[in-house]
Enzyme design. Structure first.
Site, PDB file in Angstrom:
ATOM      1  N   LYS A  43       1.096  -1.012  -0.007  1.00  0.00           N
ATOM      2  CA  LYS A  43       0.012   0.293   0.023  1.00  0.00           C
ATOM      3  C   LYS A  43       0.807   1.077  -0.253  1.00  0.00           C
ATOM      4  CE  LYS A  43      -2.660  -0.241   3.481  1.00  0.00           C
ATOM      5  NZ  LYS A  43      -3.736  -0.350   4.788  1.00  0.00           N
ATOM      6  N   LYS A 100       2.861   2.441   2.170  1.00  0.00           N
ATOM      7  CA  LYS A 100       2.452   3.142   3.525  1.00  0.00           C
ATOM      8  C   LYS A 100       3.618   1.807   4.700  1.00  0.00           C
ATOM      9  CE  LYS A 100      -1.913   4.181   4.969  1.00  0.00           C
ATOM     10  NZ  LYS A 100      -3.032   4.653   5.524  1.00  0.00           N
TER      11      LYS A 100
HETATM   12  N1  C2G Z   1      -9.847   6.755   8.922  1.00  0.00           N
HETATM   13  C1  C2G Z   1     -11.443   8.270   9.300  1.00  0.00           C
HETATM   14  N2  C2G Z   1     -10.620   9.125   9.038  1.00  0.00           N
HETATM   15  C2  C2G Z   1      -9.971   9.681   9.489  1.00  0.00           C
HETATM   16  C3  C2G Z   1      -9.169   9.033   9.374  1.00  0.00           C
HETATM   17  C4  C2G Z   1      -9.238   7.817   9.296  1.00  0.00           C
HETATM   18  O1  C2G Z   1     -12.908   7.606   9.446  1.00  0.00           O
HETATM   19  N3  C2G Z   1      -9.664  10.762   9.317  1.00  0.00           N
HETATM   20  C5  C2G Z   1     -10.489   5.865   8.288  1.00  0.00           C
HETATM   21  C6  C2G Z   1     -10.198   5.622   7.227  1.00  0.00           C
HETATM   22  O2  C2G Z   1     -11.025   5.761   6.035  1.00  0.00           O
HETATM   23  C7  C2G Z   1      -9.823   3.438   7.419  1.00  0.00           C
HETATM   24  C8  C2G Z   1      -9.875   3.234   8.413  1.00  0.00           C
HETATM   25  O3  C2G Z   1     -10.758   4.510   9.451  1.00  0.00           O
HETATM   26  O4  C2G Z   1     -11.292   3.354   7.138  1.00  0.00           O
HETATM   27  C9  C2G Z   1      -8.094   3.345   8.690  1.00  0.00           C
HETATM   28  O5  C2G Z   1      -7.500   4.108   8.011  1.00  0.00           O
HETATM   29  P1  C2G Z   1      -5.793   3.285   7.797  1.00  0.00           P
HETATM   30  O6  C2G Z   1      -5.289   2.643   8.786  1.00  0.00           O
HETATM   31  O7  C2G Z   1      -5.187   4.636   7.223  1.00  0.00           O
HETATM   32  O8  C2G Z   1      -6.840   2.418   6.651  1.00  0.00           O
HETATM   33  P2  C2G Z   1      -5.958   2.297   4.810  1.00  0.00           P
HETATM   34  O9  C2G Z   1      -4.466   2.297   4.951  1.00  0.00           O
HETATM   35  O10 C2G Z   1      -6.926   3.331   4.188  1.00  0.00           O
HETATM   36  O11 C2G Z   1      -6.429   1.382   4.763  1.00  0.00           O
HETATM   37  O12 C2G Z   1      -7.928  -2.753   2.541  1.00  0.00           O
HETATM   38  C10 C2G Z   1      -8.393  -1.417   3.072  1.00  0.00           C
HETATM   39  C11 C2G Z   1      -7.191  -0.899   3.399  1.00  0.00           C
HETATM   40  O13 C2G Z   1      -6.132  -1.813   4.151  1.00  0.00           O
HETATM   41  C12 C2G Z   1      -7.519   0.338   4.561  1.00  0.00           C
END
Ligand code: C2G
Length: 128
Positions: free
Chosen positions: A40, A42
């Site tokens: 990803k 990340k």
């Molecule tokens: N999130 C949110 N508000 C934020 C930051 C994050 O609602 N200010 C939500 C994201 O939309 C996600 C969850 O928190 O649903 C986790 O965010 P991340 O750890 O950034 O996940 P991500 O990298 O988007 O990974 O297969 C799906 C991926 O693994 C999602």
């Protein structure tokens, strides 16, 4: 069920997990492994084990499983009898293919916080 990296846990994550939990009676989080994070593009500050430890301490989270790939969601939904798949709406539409297997819900993201914002703000503080 939901998926994510959940690095440097913040109130945006908590808001998501809290809202996801009330859509069912058991919330499973597919937590991105360190290897999947590389896919990803990340780099998380905390290791998978430590991010898992933190997530398991949250009252809204009932179970944490590893997320190793983009392709595992359908199998997970079948394996864990998932009724509702939940993600923040930055993913809106991206997982609609799961509608054949369960309800798909995109929740509004929490504005004003993100793991990258935390890193950026800390970096600028450190560098004046
Ligand atoms: N999130 C949110 N508000 C934020 C930051 C994050 O609602 N200010 C939500 C994201 O939309 C996600 C969850 O928190 O649903 C986790 O965010 P991340 O750890 O950034 O996940 P991500 O990298 O988007 O990974 O297969 C799906 C991926 O693994 C999602």
């Amino acid at each position: 069920m939901t998926y994510g990296t959940f690095d440097l846990l913040h109130w945006g994550h908590i808001n998501l997990l809290k809202r996801a939990r009330v859509l069912g009676d058991h919330l499973i989080v597919g937590l991105s492994s360190d290897e999947f994070n590389e896919i990803k593009n990340k780099k998380s500050y905390h290791s998978y084990e430590n991010r898992k430890l933190i997530l398991e301490a949250i009252r809204y989270v009932d179970q944490v499983i590893p997320e190793h790939s983009w392709e595992q969601k359908i199998d997970d939904i079948k394996k864990y009898n998932v009724d509702v798949f939940v993600m923040g709406d930055d993913w809106k539409g991206k997982f609609d293919f799961l509608k054949d297997y369960c309800e798909v819900v995109y929740l509004p993201r929490t504005v004003g916080i993100s793991t990258s914002k935390i890193k950026k703000d800390l970096f600028s503080v450190k560098n004046g």
